[in-house]
Design an enzyme around this catalytic site. Structure first.
Site, PDB file in Angstrom:
ATOM      1  N   SER A 179       0.993  -1.144  -0.079  1.00 16.33           N
ATOM      2  CA  SER A 179       0.037   0.063   0.200  1.00 16.33           C
ATOM      3  C   SER A 179       0.922   1.323   0.105  1.00 16.33           C
ATOM      4  O   SER A 179       1.967   1.174   0.110  1.00 16.33           O
ATOM      5  CB  SER A 179      -0.806   0.065   1.205  1.00 16.33           C
ATOM      6  N   LYS A 180       0.234   2.482  -0.319  1.00 14.69           N
ATOM      7  CA  LYS A 180       0.869   3.623  -0.261  1.00 14.69           C
ATOM      8  C   LYS A 180       1.627   3.731   1.200  1.00 14.69           C
ATOM      9  O   LYS A 180       2.845   4.344   0.828  1.00 14.69           O
ATOM     10  CB  LYS A 180      -0.192   4.696  -0.564  1.00 14.69           C
ATOM     11  N   ARG A 181       1.021   3.424   2.121  1.00 16.03           N
ATOM     12  CA  ARG A 181       1.683   3.616   3.399  1.00 16.03           C
ATOM     13  C   ARG A 181       3.132   2.905   3.378  1.00 16.03           C
ATOM     14  O   ARG A 181       3.968   3.348   4.346  1.00 16.03           O
ATOM     15  CB  ARG A 181       0.772   3.181   4.275  1.00 16.03           C
TER      16      ARG A 181
ATOM     17  N   ASP B  34       5.633   5.168   1.909  1.00 16.12           N
ATOM     18  CA  ASP B  34       6.042   6.350   3.010  1.00 16.12           C
ATOM     19  C   ASP B  34       6.933   5.793   4.338  1.00 16.12           C
ATOM     20  O   ASP B  34       7.802   6.524   4.402  1.00 16.12           O
ATOM     21  CB  ASP B  34       4.884   6.987   3.596  1.00 16.12           C
TER      22      ASP B  34
END
Length: 510
Positions: free
Chosen positions: A267-269, A272
């Site tokens: 996921s995008k998380r 990050d």
RNA sequence: GGCCCGUUGGUCAAGGGGUUAAGACGCCUCUCUUUCACGGAGGAAUCACGAGUUCGAUUCUCGUACGGGCUACCA
């Protein structure tokens, strides 16, 4: 191949935010398959959830496809014979099919409120069944056209009572499908719930919309992520109940791309958290204003990005790893797509980019490098010079922005010299050497790397200093640090005058 | 919990009844280069487990374990 049996595939994203690598890989496989078979690649925007709709996301998706050169043959921006290609603009189409299903007894109206549903889930929740579903076992306990008197149903609908249409999934039937990647997959319908087909706002859910649109748009092969496999029996049932069974596309459920560490899908998380991009391009959330970095802006070449994507779950059976889009189109085969999910490895992704930078000619790299340099305030007009420089440094750049660090000293003298590595061994003799070297190279004559080097070495021999002892100081004077291409190449490119200037400054600084 | 899908080095993976079980990333060593890379040569490291079938299973079957997905009026 006639038009009637032409291969048609679609990429059908919902415009809810950035497009991540899983989505991009789905596009790629669709695209490769379409191009390989001379088929049609359709883009369909699945914007049926008004709550999750994000303005700008559709344009962003288009831009991502554009970057990778995967242009849809049909879609909201290109048009086509089966439009509109935005599901929100097709809203009226879906209702008739839902009603048709109700008439045939394969669907029913349900009037349960959100609170009713919530109460049901709590009431029937047990240790054995922690997540009760609205299904054959429970539907007769709910408020719907199966349990209410026909007159009451009629009256409720006429009075505008909020309601949905649910599919009536039969009990204990076997529903199977042939998946191009996994082979036969079977489900017992007793495990399948009565999914909502048409929402209270009149919009279809994914389940109805995907079937109706795939049929209407004559989709022959449907690629989607593995997360859709559990709801596939609903779709198969719908194809059957709508009377379109013979036109059902061939399915291919693609393996998921997983987090590099730990478990779960990427996921995008994770990006990050672990410091790598997950989206194809920079995405700025219009609500929060948060910027999520993309592969493109971080310095990936489209060719490398595509190549990396293709190898995530597919290979051609040989040990070849570097493919152009044309090769991929030729060699791609859905049967060779892996069944298991792959953990994403950013190091490997960077390796692909490095390989592509090495592989591309300076001329092809030039536009990207120019852009990088311009961002940093360096404007280069001399294309031939720039190409010469790129040729010198490209093997040592992994990401595009590194071209700045690797080339800046060609355009401007280093502001600071890292002198630590040479300071302790610096001597008057060496200073004298460089003074003489400057004098020598200022005399007119040809100037290239070989000349610079031979003058340098001859003088060193004359002065009985090992040339190796002198080369690092020269490099630091010209570059400012211990890196970069061969030092005489640099001297050659920046010219004799600039070389002299930098040496003189270097002598001062040491 | 239920259903479905998976499982070859740390990661991506080829292979498929008998192999020294490819290759790549990463890591390590050496080499090239008196810079940093690139390149070249090596190295460590793998068939989840248990039964069965078989002369022989990493490969086939069944279990188990583990991982994943789904279980919304989200897609």
């Amino acid at each position: 191949m006639s038009d009637s049996n032409k291969i048609r595939v679609r990429f059908a994203p919902s415009p809810t935010g950035g497009l991540h690598i899983g989505g991009m890989r789905t596009v790629l496989f669709n695209y490769l398959f379409a191009r390989q078979h001379n088929g049609i690649f359709v883009l369909r925007i699945e914007d049926t959830d008004q709550n999750r709709y994000v303005p700008g996301a559709e344009e962003y998706i288009m831009a991502c496809l554009d970057w990778c050169g995967m242009h849809p043959d049909e879609g909201p921006h290109t048009g086509g014979p089966y439009g509109p290609y935005r599901q929100s603009e097709r809203k009226e189409i879906y209702r008739q099919y839902a009603e048709q299903l109700v008439q045939a007894g394969h669907a029913y109206y349900a009037f349960d409120s959100t609170e009713d549903l919530e109460a049901m889930r709590i009431r029937f929740k047990t240790a054995q069944n922690p997540a009760p579903q609205y299904d054959h076992s429970l539907r007769m306990k709910m408020r719907n056209s199966l349990t209410l008197a026909p007159t009451e149903v009629k009256q409720l609908i006429e009075s505008g009572a909020s309601h949905v249409i649910r599919i009536r999934v039969p009990e204990n039937e076997l529903v199977g499908l042939q998946d191009m990647i996994r082979g036969g997959v079977n489900f017992n319908t007793s495990q399948v719930d009565d999914k909502v087909l048409l929402k209270a706002d009149g919009m279809p859910t994914y389940h109805l919309a995907v079937v109706v649109d795939d049929y209407l748009m004559k989709i022959t092969h449907a690629f989607r992520g593995e997360e859709w496999l559990p709801s596939a029996p609903v779709h198969v049932l719908l194809w059957k109940y709508l009377g379109w069974e013979d036109d059902m596309p061939q399915w291919a459920h693609l393996p998921l791309i997983m987090k590099p560490d730990g478990n779960g899908k990427l996921s995008k998380r994770d990006g990050d958290r672990l410091g790598f991009p997950v989206y194809a391009m920079d995405w700025k959330d219009p609500k929060t204003g948060d910027l999520t970095r993309g592969f493109r802006e971080l310095g990936f070449l489209a060719q490398a990005f595509i190549n990396m994507l293709a190898m995530l779950g597919w290979n051609d059976g040989s040990s070849q790893e570097l493919f152009t889009m044309q090769e991929l189109i030729r060699k791609f085969s859905i049967e060779r797509v892996h069944k298991g999910g792959a953990k994403f490895d950013y190091e490997k992704a960077k390796w692909f980019n490095h390989e592509w930078i090495k592989r591309l000619s300076p001329e092809m790299l030039k536009p990207d490098v120019k852009k990088i340099l311009e961002i940093k305030g360096i404007k280069v007009d001399d294309d031939a010079l720039l190409e010469r420089i790129i040729a010198l440094v490209k093997d040592r750049c992994v990401l595009l922005p590194e071209f700045y660090d690797q080339t800046k000293f060609f355009f401007e003298a280093p502001k600071q010299l890292v002198t630590e590595p040479i300071r302790s061994k610096w001597s008057l003799e060496k200073a004298a050497f460089f003074v003489d070297y400057c004098l020598l190279i200022q005399t007119p004559g040809p100037w290239d790397a070989a000349v610079a080097e031979s003058i340098f070495k001859n003088l060193a021999a004359e002065k009985h200093i090992k040339p190796g002892e002198l080369q690092l100081p020269l490099r630091i004077m010209l570059v400012g640090d211990k890196y970069g291409p061969p030092v005489f190449d640099i001297a050659s490119v920046i010219g004799r005058e600039e070389t002299v200037k930098r040496i003189q400054y270097g002598i001062q600084a040491l």
